[in-house]
Write a protein that holds these residues in place. Structure first.
Motif, PDB file in Angstrom:
ATOM      1  N   PRO A  39      -2.201 -37.796  34.841  1.00 23.07           N
ATOM      2  CA  PRO A  39      -2.254 -37.294  33.509  1.00 23.07           C
ATOM      3  C   PRO A  39      -1.727 -38.427  32.513  1.00 23.07           C
ATOM      4  O   PRO A  39      -1.124 -39.180  32.744  1.00 23.07           O
ATOM      5  CB  PRO A  39      -1.258 -36.125  33.425  1.00 23.07           C
ATOM      6  CG  PRO A  39      -0.422 -36.542  34.782  1.00 23.07           C
ATOM      7  CD  PRO A  39      -1.470 -37.325  35.498  1.00 23.07           C
ATOM      8  N   THR A  40      -2.087 -38.307  31.183  1.00 20.87           N
ATOM      9  CA  THR A  40      -1.650 -39.166  30.245  1.00 20.87           C
ATOM     10  C   THR A  40      -0.904 -38.545  28.980  1.00 20.87           C
ATOM     11  O   THR A  40      -1.415 -37.439  28.637  1.00 20.87           O
ATOM     12  CB  THR A  40      -2.938 -39.841  29.391  1.00 20.87           C
ATOM     13  OG1 THR A  40      -3.658 -40.669  30.422  1.00 20.87           O
ATOM     14  CG2 THR A  40      -2.636 -40.832  28.326  1.00 20.87           C
ATOM     15  N   ILE A  41       0.184 -39.045  28.734  1.00 17.00           N
ATOM     16  CA  ILE A  41       0.907 -38.524  27.691  1.00 17.00           C
ATOM     17  C   ILE A  41       1.042 -39.586  26.562  1.00 17.00           C
ATOM     18  O   ILE A  41       1.403 -40.925  26.901  1.00 17.00           O
ATOM     19  CB  ILE A  41       2.526 -38.129  28.061  1.00 17.00           C
ATOM     20  CG1 ILE A  41       2.347 -36.955  29.214  1.00 17.00           C
ATOM     21  CG2 ILE A  41       3.103 -37.509  27.096  1.00 17.00           C
ATOM     22  CD1 ILE A  41       3.717 -36.665  29.898  1.00 17.00           C
ATOM     23  N   LEU A  42       1.107 -39.463  25.293  1.00 21.94           N
ATOM     24  CA  LEU A  42       1.031 -40.337  24.292  1.00 21.94           C
ATOM     25  C   LEU A  42       2.260 -39.684  23.133  1.00 21.94           C
ATOM     26  O   LEU A  42       2.100 -38.826  22.856  1.00 21.94           O
ATOM     27  CB  LEU A  42      -0.281 -40.263  23.373  1.00 21.94           C
ATOM     28  CG  LEU A  42      -0.231 -41.319  22.373  1.00 21.94           C
ATOM     29  CD1 LEU A  42      -0.077 -42.848  22.516  1.00 21.94           C
ATOM     30  CD2 LEU A  42      -1.551 -41.350  21.655  1.00 21.94           C
ATOM     31  N   ILE A  43       3.327 -40.630  23.128  1.00 22.96           N
ATOM     32  CA  ILE A  43       4.426 -40.256  22.324  1.00 22.96           C
ATOM     33  C   ILE A  43       4.242 -41.067  20.892  1.00 22.96           C
ATOM     34  O   ILE A  43       4.353 -42.337  21.208  1.00 22.96           O
ATOM     35  CB  ILE A  43       5.633 -40.481  22.759  1.00 22.96           C
ATOM     36  CG1 ILE A  43       5.698 -39.569  24.123  1.00 22.96           C
ATOM     37  CG2 ILE A  43       6.940 -40.071  21.891  1.00 22.96           C
ATOM     38  CD1 ILE A  43       6.902 -39.898  24.981  1.00 22.96           C
ATOM     39  N   ARG A  44       3.869 -40.636  19.840  1.00 25.59           N
ATOM     40  CA  ARG A  44       3.560 -41.202  18.569  1.00 25.59           C
ATOM     41  C   ARG A  44       4.967 -40.969  17.847  1.00 25.59           C
ATOM     42  O   ARG A  44       5.539 -40.313  17.664  1.00 25.59           O
ATOM     43  CB  ARG A  44       2.281 -40.787  17.971  1.00 25.59           C
ATOM     44  CG  ARG A  44       1.161 -41.173  18.695  1.00 25.59           C
ATOM     45  CD  ARG A  44      -0.154 -40.422  17.804  1.00 25.59           C
ATOM     46  NE  ARG A  44      -1.407 -40.568  18.525  1.00 25.59           N
ATOM     47  CZ  ARG A  44      -2.609 -40.034  18.572  1.00 25.59           C
ATOM     48  NH1 ARG A  44      -2.565 -38.881  17.901  1.00 25.59           N
ATOM     49  NH2 ARG A  44      -3.707 -40.467  18.725  1.00 25.59           N
ATOM     50  N   ASN A  45       4.761 -42.238  16.790  1.00 24.23           N
ATOM     51  CA  ASN A  45       5.756 -42.128  15.637  1.00 24.23           C
ATOM     52  C   ASN A  45       7.154 -41.943  15.866  1.00 24.23           C
ATOM     53  O   ASN A  45       7.963 -41.208  15.672  1.00 24.23           O
ATOM     54  CB  ASN A  45       5.330 -40.814  14.794  1.00 24.23           C
ATOM     55  CG  ASN A  45       6.253 -40.873  13.569  1.00 24.23           C
ATOM     56  OD1 ASN A  45       6.624 -41.679  13.011  1.00 24.23           O
ATOM     57  ND2 ASN A  45       6.022 -39.558  12.777  1.00 24.23           N
ATOM     58  N   VAL A  46       7.804 -42.930  17.067  1.00 23.38           N
ATOM     59  CA  VAL A  46       8.873 -42.898  17.177  1.00 23.38           C
ATOM     60  C   VAL A  46       9.597 -44.238  16.700  1.00 23.38           C
ATOM     61  O   VAL A  46       9.236 -45.281  16.679  1.00 23.38           O
ATOM     62  CB  VAL A  46       9.296 -42.890  18.746  1.00 23.38           C
ATOM     63  CG1 VAL A  46       8.656 -41.509  19.177  1.00 23.38           C
ATOM     64  CG2 VAL A  46       8.580 -44.094  19.477  1.00 23.38           C
ATOM     65  N   GLN A  47      11.182 -44.351  16.669  1.00 28.85           N
ATOM     66  CA  GLN A  47      11.965 -45.473  16.290  1.00 28.85           C
ATOM     67  C   GLN A  47      12.374 -46.001  17.934  1.00 28.85           C
ATOM     68  O   GLN A  47      13.184 -44.992  18.607  1.00 28.85           O
ATOM     69  CB  GLN A  47      12.853 -45.117  15.661  1.00 28.85           C
ATOM     70  CG  GLN A  47      12.507 -44.908  14.105  1.00 28.85           C
ATOM     71  CD  GLN A  47      11.853 -46.351  13.544  1.00 28.85           C
ATOM     72  OE1 GLN A  47      12.367 -47.393  13.685  1.00 28.85           O
ATOM     73  NE2 GLN A  47      10.911 -46.055  12.574  1.00 28.85           N
ATOM     74  N   LEU A  48      11.774 -46.976  18.544  1.00 29.53           N
ATOM     75  CA  LEU A  48      12.114 -47.473  19.918  1.00 29.53           C
ATOM     76  C   LEU A  48      13.268 -48.185  19.995  1.00 29.53           C
ATOM     77  O   LEU A  48      13.426 -49.266  19.405  1.00 29.53           O
ATOM     78  CB  LEU A  48      10.816 -48.209  20.272  1.00 29.53           C
ATOM     79  CG  LEU A  48      10.779 -48.635  21.906  1.00 29.53           C
ATOM     80  CD1 LEU A  48      11.072 -47.370  22.772  1.00 29.53           C
ATOM     81  CD2 LEU A  48       9.687 -49.356  22.169  1.00 29.53           C
TER      82      LEU A  48
END
Length: 446
Positions: free
Chosen positions: A30-39
């Protein structure tokens, strides 16, 4: 009904199965994409806008630009919140749950209680712990296999203790094995390992490695909660401790040791111990020696009420802190550039107890917020990785967010680099908890 083996099953039994063809039929991870974060990546001192893609249980890509995701991928909008590595605890006792015997149990009810507490630890954002004594190998295996949720665990097995040491809870009058006594039930079940003299300590150390210890724990000084050992005592001769360290080194790992006083810490360092557990009462000379040896100080920011103690134990606790509290030792460590690990040593835990989340922000009195978060993520995991080939998670990096690392991450409401207390209110502020690529909590809109 008779069974007629197919050509594929026969080839498989001979180790000749067409693996490429079989692999082609497997579903992709499975693929999970986490967008638009301050890392915050676990190594730096600030945050950067990023997108992060997870494939299976590893971080696959980290980018300031757009990252494509295949059809069917899980997409999470981080809404500008802070993505950081999972928290870690360098001095935890998985079996230290209220109602469970000291250092573990094989009772089914007790095991269930330990597993529930381990799940609670994960849901507070702690994705990795180093267990510094306890009979928890089966618990760790159940978590690693996904049978129950909980943090990754670096187990020490039973702490190695001399007779009358911090790991010897037996009543006075019980003969040690060297004098003809029989191993106690605790020793037989791997909860404690009382050993005296070089041959016995070698056997006890090797037994923990045989059981699956990732590092070895030595009781090298008096303790607060044990009955027979004043805090000021130094435990184990140099030769005994060197033998333990050598046995661990021969297995490509290291020894950590319980000690509070300068004398106890110095003997540990002379013997080659890598990680000093506690060390609150160290003096300036001893702090400098820890730095010179390249060892770690795994220290706990204890305050009244963290653990429930008897009146006698409270007196021993005050003595163990050197009379000046935890901050004195940490200030000396910072002065000399000692590598510090964050641990908690909370025991008799219950849902109403103080949490690791309440203890971590206290380090902010000595270190910057970024330093505190680095200690509790990437830096702790540098220590854990010193277990070499005994490291159960050595296939990838822990405590950092970068391509190839294990996918253990938290999405935190707000900016913990500005306010460490966000970590304390974990129920509200931990918006996403991921461990090994599995989402255990997600409060973000879908």
């Amino acid at each position: 009904m008779s069974f007629h083996p197919t050509r594929r099953s026969v080839l498989a039994s001979l180790g000749l199965a067409p693996f490429a063809a079989a692999a082609a039929t497997e579903e992709p991870p499975p693929t999970i994409l986490i967008r638009n974060v301050q890392l915050f990546d676990g190594t730096g001192s600030g945050r950067q806008p990023r997108n992060v893609r997870v494939v299976g249980n590893r971080i696959d890509a980290v980018s300031a630009g757009d990252i494509p995701a295949p059809p069917g991928a899980t997409i999470i909008d981080g809404a500008g919140q802070t993505l950081m590595p999972g928290l870690t605890d360098a001095h935890w006792h998985m079996a230290a749950v209220r109602g469970v015997p000291w250092m573990g149990s094989d009772d089914a009810t007790h095991i269930a209680m330990i597993l529930k507490d381990a799940e609670f630890q994960l849901m507070r954002g702690f994705t990795t712990v180093r267990d510094t004594a306890g009979a928890i190998f089966g618990i760790k295996a159940a978590i690693d296999r996904g049978i129950m949720p909980g943090p990754r665990c670096y187990p020490s097995g039973a702490a190695i203790s001399q007779t009358s040491g911090h790991g010897d809870p037996e009543p006075i009058g019980e003969l040690p094995t060297a004098l003809g006594g029989r191993p106690t039930i605790r020793q037989q079940k791997g909860m404690t390992a009382v050993a005296n003299g070089v041959p016995e300590v070698l056997a006890a150390t090797r037994e923990q490695l045989k059981r699956g210890a990732s590092q070895i724990k030595i009781m090298a000084g008096g303790g607060v909660t044990s009955d027979h050992d004043p805090v000021d005592t130094v435990q184990y001769t140099l030769e005994e401790m060197q033998a333990i360290v050598q046995a661990a080194t021969d297995w490509d790992t290291y020894a950590c040791a319980h000690a509070y006083t300068p004398a106890g810490v110095r003997r540990c360092l002379e013997a080659g111990v890598l990680s000093i557990e506690h060390g609150h009462a160290i003096d300036d000379h001893t702090a400098a020696l820890i730095a010179e040896k390249g060892a770690w100080l795994s220290i706990q920011p204890f305050e009244d009420g963290d653990n429930i103690l008897t009146e006698d134990q409270q007196g021993k606790a005050r003595e163990s802190l050197g009379g000046e509290g935890w901050q004195a030792g940490v200030r000396l460590a910072k002065k000399h550039g000692v590598k510090v690990a964050f641990g908690t040593d909370l025991f008799s835990r219950a849902r109403s107890s103080r949490t690791e989340n309440a203890m971590l922000p206290r380090f902010g009195a000595i270190y910057s917020n970024a330093e505190v978060l680095r200690i509790a993520t990437g830096s702790n995991c540098e220590l854990f990785a010193r277990s070499g080939r005994r490291n159960p998670y050595r296939q990838a990096a822990l405590g950092v967010i970068r391509a190839g690392a294990w996918a253990d991450m938290l999405l935190v409401r707000g900016n913990p680099l500005d306010d460490l207390l966000l970590i304390e209110d974990y129920e509200r502020n931990l918006l996403l908890i991921m461990k090994d690529g599995v989402i255990h909590k997600n409060l973000m809109p879908r």
